[in-house]
Each structure stands twice: as structure tokens, then as C-alpha cells.
Design a protein around this motif. Structure first.
Motif, PDB file in Angstrom:
ATOM      1  N   HIS A 247      38.176  46.352  41.643  1.00  0.00           N
ATOM      2  CA  HIS A 247      37.273  47.506  41.667  1.00  0.00           C
ATOM      3  C   HIS A 247      35.856  47.043  41.311  1.00  0.00           C
ATOM      4  CE1 HIS A 247      36.732  52.022  40.407  1.00  0.00           C
ATOM      5  NE2 HIS A 247      35.932  51.649  41.369  1.00  0.00           N
ATOM      6  N   LEU A 248      34.922  47.305  42.219  1.00  0.00           N
ATOM      7  CA  LEU A 248      33.496  47.074  41.945  1.00  0.00           C
ATOM      8  C   LEU A 248      32.895  48.403  41.517  1.00  0.00           C
ATOM      9  CD1 LEU A 248      32.797  44.983  45.122  1.00  0.00           C
ATOM     10  CD2 LEU A 248      32.177  44.216  42.826  1.00  0.00           C
ATOM     11  N   HIS A 249      32.251  48.428  40.369  1.00  0.00           N
ATOM     12  CA  HIS A 249      31.655  49.683  39.878  1.00  0.00           C
ATOM     13  C   HIS A 249      30.472  49.316  38.999  1.00  0.00           C
ATOM     14  CE1 HIS A 249      33.883  49.128  35.990  1.00  0.00           C
ATOM     15  NE2 HIS A 249      34.637  48.421  36.798  1.00  0.00           N
ATOM     16  N   ASP A 250      29.978  50.292  38.173  1.00  0.00           N
ATOM     17  CA  ASP A 250      28.834  49.995  37.315  1.00  0.00           C
ATOM     18  C   ASP A 250      27.674  49.459  38.170  1.00  0.00           C
ATOM     19  OD1 ASP A 250      27.162  49.178  35.195  1.00  0.00           O
ATOM     20  OD2 ASP A 250      28.286  47.317  34.890  1.00  0.00           O
ATOM     21  N   ARG A 251      27.316  50.226  39.205  1.00  0.00           N
ATOM     22  CA  ARG A 251      26.302  49.822  40.207  1.00  0.00           C
ATOM     23  C   ARG A 251      26.661  48.480  40.847  1.00  0.00           C
ATOM     24  NH1 ARG A 251      21.789  52.440  41.444  1.00  0.00           N
ATOM     25  NH2 ARG A 251      21.003  50.472  42.275  1.00  0.00           N
ATOM     26  N   MET A 252      27.951  48.225  40.953  1.00  0.00           N
ATOM     27  CA  MET A 252      28.481  47.016  41.609  1.00  0.00           C
ATOM     28  C   MET A 252      28.308  45.766  40.757  1.00  0.00           C
ATOM     29  SD  MET A 252      29.055  47.824  45.025  1.00  0.00           S
ATOM     30  CE  MET A 252      28.703  46.302  45.794  1.00  0.00           C
ATOM     31  N   LYS A 253      27.823  45.935  39.526  1.00  0.00           N
ATOM     32  CA  LYS A 253      27.625  44.742  38.689  1.00  0.00           C
ATOM     33  C   LYS A 253      28.932  44.303  38.046  1.00  0.00           C
ATOM     34  CE  LYS A 253      24.280  45.648  35.770  1.00  0.00           C
ATOM     35  NZ  LYS A 253      23.939  47.071  35.699  1.00  0.00           N
ATOM     36  N   THR A 254      29.860  45.244  37.914  1.00  0.00           N
ATOM     37  CA  THR A 254      31.123  44.894  37.258  1.00  0.00           C
ATOM     38  C   THR A 254      32.258  44.828  38.277  1.00  0.00           C
ATOM     39  OG1 THR A 254      30.430  45.883  35.175  1.00  0.00           O
ATOM     40  CG2 THR A 254      32.788  45.594  35.484  1.00  0.00           C
ATOM     41  N   ALA A 255      33.022  43.740  38.184  1.00  0.00           N
ATOM     42  CA  ALA A 255      34.229  43.589  39.001  1.00  0.00           C
ATOM     43  C   ALA A 255      35.421  43.615  38.053  1.00  0.00           C
ATOM     44  CB  ALA A 255      34.187  42.277  39.766  1.00  0.00           C
ATOM     45  N   THR A 256      36.311  44.577  38.250  1.00  0.00           N
ATOM     46  CA  THR A 256      37.528  44.647  37.446  1.00  0.00           C
ATOM     47  C   THR A 256      38.693  44.203  38.325  1.00  0.00           C
ATOM     48  OG1 THR A 256      36.583  46.490  36.232  1.00  0.00           O
ATOM     49  CG2 THR A 256      38.943  46.162  35.990  1.00  0.00           C
ATOM     50  N   LEU A 257      39.349  43.134  37.914  1.00  0.00           N
ATOM     51  CA  LEU A 257      40.400  42.521  38.730  1.00  0.00           C
ATOM     52  C   LEU A 257      41.748  42.730  38.040  1.00  0.00           C
ATOM     53  CD1 LEU A 257      38.557  39.080  39.267  1.00  0.00           C
ATOM     54  CD2 LEU A 257      38.283  41.178  40.597  1.00  0.00           C
ATOM     55  N   PHE A 258      42.757  43.132  38.809  1.00  0.00           N
ATOM     56  CA  PHE A 258      44.073  43.422  38.230  1.00  0.00           C
ATOM     57  C   PHE A 258      45.142  42.745  39.074  1.00  0.00           C
ATOM     58  CE2 PHE A 258      47.598  46.733  37.743  1.00  0.00           C
ATOM     59  CZ  PHE A 258      48.024  46.222  36.524  1.00  0.00           C
ATOM     60  N   ASP A 259      45.870  41.806  38.453  1.00  0.00           N
ATOM     61  CA  ASP A 259      46.878  41.072  39.229  1.00  0.00           C
ATOM     62  C   ASP A 259      48.269  41.704  39.113  1.00  0.00           C
ATOM     63  OD1 ASP A 259      47.787  40.442  36.733  1.00  0.00           O
ATOM     64  OD2 ASP A 259      47.331  38.301  36.851  1.00  0.00           O
ATOM     65  N   GLY A 260      48.341  42.911  38.588  1.00  0.00           N
ATOM     66  CA  GLY A 260      49.624  43.601  38.404  1.00  0.00           C
ATOM     67  C   GLY A 260      50.098  43.506  36.973  1.00  0.00           C
ATOM     68  N   GLU A 261      49.539  42.549  36.234  1.00  0.00           N
ATOM     69  CA  GLU A 261      49.928  42.400  34.824  1.00  0.00           C
ATOM     70  C   GLU A 261      48.735  42.504  33.893  1.00  0.00           C
ATOM     71  OE1 GLU A 261      52.265  38.899  34.229  1.00  0.00           O
ATOM     72  OE2 GLU A 261      53.885  39.702  35.476  1.00  0.00           O
ATOM     73  N   LYS A 262      47.704  41.699  34.203  1.00  0.00           N
ATOM     74  CA  LYS A 262      46.560  41.767  33.284  1.00  0.00           C
ATOM     75  C   LYS A 262      45.262  42.100  34.025  1.00  0.00           C
ATOM     76  CE  LYS A 262      45.166  36.908  32.926  1.00  0.00           C
ATOM     77  NZ  LYS A 262      45.805  36.445  34.137  1.00  0.00           N
ATOM     78  N   VAL A 263      44.376  42.715  33.253  1.00  0.00           N
ATOM     79  CA  VAL A 263      43.080  43.121  33.794  1.00  0.00           C
ATOM     80  C   VAL A 263      42.029  42.135  33.309  1.00  0.00           C
ATOM     81  CG1 VAL A 263      41.297  44.909  33.746  1.00  0.00           C
ATOM     82  CG2 VAL A 263      43.707  45.557  33.784  1.00  0.00           C
ATOM     83  N   VAL A 264      41.205  41.653  34.239  1.00  0.00           N
ATOM     84  CA  VAL A 264      40.078  40.786  33.870  1.00  0.00           C
ATOM     85  C   VAL A 264      38.808  41.454  34.381  1.00  0.00           C
ATOM     86  CG1 VAL A 264      39.020  38.506  34.176  1.00  0.00           C
ATOM     87  CG2 VAL A 264      41.514  38.727  34.051  1.00  0.00           C
ATOM     88  N   GLU A 265      37.804  41.480  33.531  1.00  0.00           N
ATOM     89  CA  GLU A 265      36.564  42.162  33.930  1.00  0.00           C
ATOM     90  C   GLU A 265      35.370  41.220  33.791  1.00  0.00           C
ATOM     91  OE1 GLU A 265      36.289  46.535  33.609  1.00  0.00           O
ATOM     92  OE2 GLU A 265      34.958  46.038  31.948  1.00  0.00           O
ATOM     93  N   HIS A 266      34.514  41.186  34.829  1.00  0.00           N
ATOM     94  CA  HIS A 266      33.277  40.394  34.786  1.00  0.00           C
ATOM     95  C   HIS A 266      32.106  41.332  35.022  1.00  0.00           C
ATOM     96  CE1 HIS A 266      35.466  36.552  35.385  1.00  0.00           C
ATOM     97  NE2 HIS A 266      36.250  37.270  36.170  1.00  0.00           N
ATOM     98  N   THR A 267      31.050  41.158  34.246  1.00  0.00           N
ATOM     99  CA  THR A 267      29.844  41.957  34.491  1.00  0.00           C
ATOM    100  C   THR A 267      28.649  41.034  34.711  1.00  0.00           C
ATOM    101  OG1 THR A 267      30.669  43.799  33.193  1.00  0.00           O
ATOM    102  CG2 THR A 267      28.301  43.721  33.525  1.00  0.00           C
ATOM    103  N   ASP A 268      27.920  41.280  35.787  1.00  0.00           N
ATOM    104  CA  ASP A 268      26.698  40.507  36.055  1.00  0.00           C
ATOM    105  C   ASP A 268      25.574  41.055  35.186  1.00  0.00           C
ATOM    106  OD1 ASP A 268      28.142  39.254  38.066  1.00  0.00           O
ATOM    107  OD2 ASP A 268      27.386  40.601  39.632  1.00  0.00           O
ATOM    108  N   PRO A 269      24.689  40.181  34.721  1.00  0.00           N
ATOM    109  CA  PRO A 269      23.599  40.663  33.860  1.00  0.00           C
ATOM    110  C   PRO A 269      22.593  41.542  34.595  1.00  0.00           C
ATOM    111  CG  PRO A 269      23.389  38.300  34.296  1.00  0.00           C
ATOM    112  CD  PRO A 269      24.697  38.725  34.869  1.00  0.00           C
ATOM    113  N   GLU A 270      22.487  41.386  35.906  1.00  0.00           N
ATOM    114  CA  GLU A 270      21.514  42.186  36.658  1.00  0.00           C
ATOM    115  C   GLU A 270      21.983  42.306  38.106  1.00  0.00           C
ATOM    116  OE1 GLU A 270      17.913  39.753  37.957  1.00  0.00           O
ATOM    117  OE2 GLU A 270      18.566  38.631  36.188  1.00  0.00           O
TER     118      GLU A 270
END
Ligand SMILES: NC(=O)c1ccc[n+]([C@@H]2O[C@H](COP(=O)([O-])OP(=O)(O)OC[C@H]3O[C@@H](n4cnc5c(N)ncnc54)[C@H](O)[C@@H]3O)[C@@H](O)[C@H]2O)c1
Length: 322
Positions: A247-270
Motif C-alpha cells: 500500500h502506497l499512502h501518506d502522499r505516496m511517501k510511505t510504502a507498507t508491505l505485507f508478506d502475509g505474516e509481517k508488515v514492513v513500512e518505509h517512509t521517504d523523507p520527501e
């Protein structure tokens, strides 16, 4: 050195000029705007060689290799065709044109002349988008939403003649990103929509569309200015491949990735993109290569929106092969 002219010295013309200042190999030459004062202001600010209200002066200037088309939408196709005929490369702001016929004419002019036309789809450069593409290279389902807050009816981009409305203006970005996440040519689009909130303005202001790609996968696209939703912001792009979701959200700066077990989230600074697209355009011209985002990308994205309008008008799915 690649000599550059900016046509349309408004907010986006200025952003490109700013970016070009730090792109190696680019030389800012001429500045053109229908309002002379605006062209002069930018020319002074970025040490251009001259300011003009006449694009023809730029097209006949041998020191200019590339033009940036940053004007209102009703002028895009004619300027692009004239640039191509004059042998000038083009960095084009979206949309390519306001009608299907104009889109095809721009495509033909570019192909006939052999110039490069890059379309300014800056969101392809977001690191968050790259993460999602890497995590889910082959989505089965894409659910895309770009919802602005209400655009004033008298905003030029909402003018049916000058701008075509929010759906055409912003929707090109959405359609391009949906394509980019799938990398399969769209074959068919079906849409519903209407003018819900801009009484008296002849535009379709909000749409819901379904796209089928050549690889059989499908996407759902919601585009308009019915109000930003609090959890996902203006942008929300979700992709699913049967096992994993992103899921890309937060004005596309954040990518939330889910492999079925764990969630990993990355946020770009800008939000990235403007600097990178300028760098890549100039580099491609210097190396005599095609830019990474071509006129076909601009054509596809604009056609998808215009065909969505056609689908709404006719009540029928539309073939979008081109
Ligand atoms: N990539 C993005 O994220 C992004 C964001 C906003 C706007 N845009 C696009 O950038 C383009 C410009 O938008 P803007 O927000 O800078 O608008 P703007 O109104 O700030 O600037 C447009 C300028 O073009 C000039 N102009 C209009 N017709 C002209 C002509 N025939 N010749 C010369 N100059 C002319 C106007 O006088 C104005 O100064 C549009 O295509 C818009 O959709 C892209």
C-alpha cells in the motif's frame, strides 16, 4: 551543453528551471510566456538569454535543443507538434492533449520527426514506488485512488477548454502509475462518473474506472476532487499478487508491505521526482538515447482518461489499444 527553453513560466515552469540549474549539461536559454512580465521575471531569476511571448522565436533558435512545455493544457498539443517539426526535443507536462485526435497527432509528429518527448511523470521516481514494484512485480489487482480536496470551479485547470478538469489533469499521473506498477498494456476501460460538484462547468469531475491489461490483470481507479480521505491522504495505491500486498499512502511517501505474516513500512523523507526527471531527460539527450519515460507513456495515460470519459458518455467499455 543542451540548450533549454521553458514555455509557460508559471509554477511548474519555475520548478523545472530551478531543477535544471543543478543538472550537469543543461543550459537555461530562453523563457516564453503569454505574459511578458512572467517570462522576464524567470529569465532574470535564472539568467536566461532572453524572454519572449512568441514560441516561434524559440522554435527557430538554433541554440535551443529542447523545450519544456509547461503551459495550460489547451496549448500542449500545438506546441508539441511545432516543437517536433522544428526538431526540438520536448519535456511535456501532462496531459499530452485535450482530445483523442490531438493525442494521435502529437504521437505522429514525434514519431515522424524522431525527436524525444519525455512526459513528466515524477511519481515514477518515488523510492516508495520502487519498493512496491520490487516487492510485487506482478500484481493481480491494483486499487488506485487520487482524491483531491474540492477544486474551485473557476480554477483554469477545471475550465473545459483550457484544462479539461481534475480527472484529466491529475488522472494522467494516476493512470501512468497504474500502468507502471503493472507494466502490461491496458486493453479495455469501463468507467462511471459525472459532474457531481461543479454546477455549470462542462467537465466530468469524478470517475470510477476498471481497466483490463493485456496480461489479464485488472485495476480499479478512482479519480476526482470529492475530498481527501483522512487515513490515506490524496493518494492511495494498493497492489496484491495473491500472497503479498503493498500500500502506497501518506502522499505516496510511505510504502507498507505485507508478506502475509509481517508488515514492513518505509517512509521517504520527501517527495522526489522533479530533479530526477530533469536529470534523466538531459542525460538521455546528451547520450543520444530515448528518455526513460516517452511520448508513448504520455499518450497511454491521456488516452486512458479520455477513453474513460467516452465510456461514461456511451455507457460502454472502450478499447484502449494504441
Ligand atoms: N507534474 C506535476 O506534478 C504538475 C503539478 C502541477 C501542474 N502540472 C502541469 O504543469 C503545467 C502548468 O501548470 P502550472 O501549475 O505551472 O500553471 P500556471 O498557471 O502556474 O502556469 C502556466 C503558465 O503558462 C502560460 N501560458 C499559457 N498559455 C501559453 C502559451 N500559449 N504560450 C506561452 N505561455 C502560455 C501562462 O501565462 C502561465 O504563466 C500543466 O500542464 C499542469 O497540468 C504538473
Amino acid at each position: 551543453m543542451i540548450g533549454v527553453a521553458i514555455i509557460g513560466c508559471g509554477s511548474i515552469g519555475e520548478i523545472h528551471a530551478q531543477c535544471l540549474q543543478s543538472v550537469e549539461g543543461a543550459r537555461l536559454g530562453a523563457f516564453c510566456d503569454a505574459f511578458e512580465q512572467r517570462a522576464q521575471e524567470l529569465s532574470r531569476k535564472f539568467q536566461g538569454s532572453y524572454a519572449t511571448t512568441d514560441p516561434a522565436r524559440i522554435f527557430s533558435d538554433d541554440s535551443i535543443d529542447a523545450v519544456y512545455i509547461c503551459t495550460h493544457h489547451d496549448t500542449h498539443s500545438l506546441l508539441a507538434i511545432q516543437a517536433a517539426q522544428a526538431g526540438k526535443h520536448v519535456m511535456m507536462e501532462k496531459p499530452l492533449a485535450l482530445t483523442l485526435d490531438e493525442c494521435y497527432r502529437v504521437g505522429n509528429a514525434v514519431e515522424k520527426s524522431g525527436i524525444s518527448l519525455m512526459t513528466g511523470f515524477k511519481m515514477r521516481y518515488y523510492p516508495s514506488v520502487a519498493r512496491v514494484k520490487q516487492f510485487i512485480p506482478n500484481p493481480i489487482i491494483t486499487v488506485a485512488q487520487m482524491m483531491d480536496g474540492h477544486w474551485p470551479s473557476d480554477f483554469w485547470a477545471n475550465d473545459p477548454i483550457k484544462g479539461g478538469g481534475n480527472v484529466l489533469s491529475q488522472g494522467c499521473h494516476t493512470m501512468d502509475l497504474v500502468y507502471y506498477l503493472n507494466e502490461s498494456e491496458p486493453e479495455r476501460i469501463y468507467a462511471e462518473g459525472d459532474n457531481f460538484t461543479h454546477d455549470g462547468v462542462k467537465i466530468i469531475d469524478n470517475i470510477v474506472a476498471t481497466i483490463r491489461f493485456a496480461n489479464g490483470r485488472v485495476a480499479s481507479v478512482v479519480q476526482g476532487d470529492s475530498g481527501q480521505t483522512p487515513f490515506v491522504s490524496k493518494f492511495s495505491f494498493q497492489v496484491m499478487d495473491g500472497m503479498r500486498t503493498a500500500h502506497l499512502h501518506d502522499r505516496m511517501k510511505t510504502a507498507t508491505l505485507f508478506d502475509g505474516e509481517k508488515v514492513v513500512e518505509h517512509t521517504d523523507p520527501e517527495e522526489y521526482g522533479f530533479q530526477e526527471e530533469n536529470r534523466d531527460f538531459i542525460r538521455a539527450l546528451q547520450m543520444n538515447q530515448k528518455p526513460p519515460i516517452t511520448h508513448r507513456d504520455g499518450l497511454r495515460a491521456t488516452l486512458l482518461i479520455l477513453k474513460a470519459f467516452e465510456s461514461i458518455r456511451t455507457g460502454l467499455p472502450q478499447d484502449v489499444r494504441f
